[in-house]
Design a protein around this motif. Structure first.
Motif, mmCIF file in Angstrom:
data_model
loop_
_atom_site.group_PDB
_atom_site.id
_atom_site.type_symbol
_atom_site.label_atom_id
_atom_site.label_comp_id
_atom_site.label_asym_id
_atom_site.label_seq_id
_atom_site.Cartn_x
_atom_site.Cartn_y
_atom_site.Cartn_z
ATOM 1 N N SER A 1 2.371 4.741 1.053
ATOM 2 C CA SER A 1 2.406 5.440 2.328
ATOM 3 C C SER A 1 1.674 6.768 2.212
ATOM 4 C CB SER A 1 3.850 5.672 2.776
ATOM 5 O OG SER A 1 4.524 6.511 1.863
ATOM 6 N N THR A 2 1.280 7.282 3.361
ATOM 7 C CA THR A 2 0.484 8.504 3.405
ATOM 8 C C THR A 2 1.279 9.606 4.081
ATOM 9 O OG1 THR A 2 -1.584 7.250 3.489
ATOM 10 C CG2 THR A 2 -1.658 9.521 4.293
ATOM 11 N N ARG B 1 -0.717 3.941 8.111
ATOM 12 C CA ARG B 1 -0.304 4.283 6.747
ATOM 13 C C ARG B 1 0.450 5.603 6.702
ATOM 14 N NH1 ARG B 1 -6.074 4.441 4.134
ATOM 15 N NH2 ARG B 1 -6.316 5.575 6.127
ATOM 16 N N MET C 1 0.838 -1.188 0.000
ATOM 17 C CA MET C 1 0.000 0.000 0.000
ATOM 18 C C MET C 1 0.882 1.249 0.000
ATOM 19 S SD MET C 1 -3.171 -0.898 -0.011
ATOM 20 C CE MET C 1 -4.026 0.541 0.626
ATOM 21 N N ASP D 1 -3.220 5.800 12.586
ATOM 22 C CA ASP D 1 -3.204 5.460 11.166
ATOM 23 C C ASP D 1 -1.798 5.034 10.758
ATOM 24 O OD1 ASP D 1 -3.405 5.217 8.430
ATOM 25 O OD2 ASP D 1 -4.544 7.083 8.158
#
Length: 265
Positions: free
Chosen positions: A5-6, A81, A3, A79
């Motif tokens: 990364s944020t 992420r 996924m 979170d």
């Protein structure tokens, strides 16, 4: 499939924060954008999602307000992420120290230092535990220039630099990168909001140029990035002088120049 990364960015609705949002979206990161202006946040989020396909969440928050700050802290803690925090939100204040209200001083300190520190504290333990991630703190060259006459603003930015350097020493061995970015005058809305006429500020740097330079420093993993500094050795010399000063301190002894009492006439 891994996924993406944020990146969470404060003060993201315009200026430096919005430019960071655009750059990180183009790099393939999802975003969480934080600011007070919901309409601007929504517009930027829609534009970046349409242009890049990245997921963009928005959080309307005034980081000087306890409940709003707690909401963002919770997101950073929970979170997994989110691997990068851009502490960009900040305000300046026009006028000298004696003309500024207690309320405006308190608000500036709250946003520029307290909120920045609390958000860093919310994400740092999680990043240190997994051994990766980054915290970017937007400071200012005013933080080591009291001659500019922005005493409280400069003091908050001196705090940002010191905190960033301390966190870098503490967190980099654990895999967490901490960067202090020190702009000089940059063409943003900060000046207008502070009641300062940009026409009186010559040679302001373009926001895009500033952020692109800051990201060069980010990719190089510089602890301190000063985009307007053209002679890099000046910073190295200053840091070496600081370390030399620390080496000259003798904690248990008063310096000779203070051992003889002087009496006023």
């Amino acid at each position: 499939m891994t996924m993406p990364s944020t990146v969470l960015i404060t003060g993201a609705s315009t200026g430096i924060g919005a430019a960071y949002a655009e750059r990180f979206a183009k790099r393939g990161h999802d975003l969480v954008l934080v600011a007070r202006d919901k309409a601007r946040l929504d517009s930027l989020a829609a534009r970046l999602h349409a242009a890049t396909g990245r997921a963009v969440d928005v959080i309307q928050a005034d980081l000087t307000q306890a409940n709003d700050l707690a909401t963002v802290e919770k997101r950073l803690r929970e979170d997994a992420r989110i691997t990068t925090l851009i502490n960009n939100a900040g305000i300046a204040q026009s006028g000298g120290f004696t003309t500024q209200s207690v309320e405006s001083i308190e608000r500036m300190i709250m946003l520029n230092t307290v909120a920045l520190t609390r958000l860093s504290a919310a994400i740092a333990p999680r990043l240190a535990e997994v051994g990766e991630g980054a915290i970017v703190n937007i400071g200012s060259v005013v933080g080591f220039a009291p001659e500019f006459g922005m005493s409280v603003y400069g003091a908050t930015k001196a705090f940002v630099l010191f905190l960033s350097q301390g966190l870098s020493l503490e967190l980099s061995p654990k895999g967490v990168y901490v960067q202090a970015v020190l702009p000089a005058g940059t063409r943003t809305e900060l000046w207008e909001r502070a009641g300062i006429d940009t026409a009186t500020l010559p040679d302001l740097m373009d926001v895009d140029a500033l952020v692109d330079a800051a990201l060069v420093g980010f990719d190089r993993r510089e602890p301190v990035t000063i985009p307007p500094l053209h002679v890099a050795s000046r910073w190295d010399d200053l840091d070496a002088a600081r370390q030399g000063l620390m080496g000259d301190l003798r904690q248990a002894q008063v310096a000779a120049r203070y051992q003889t009492a002087s009496h006023p006439a």
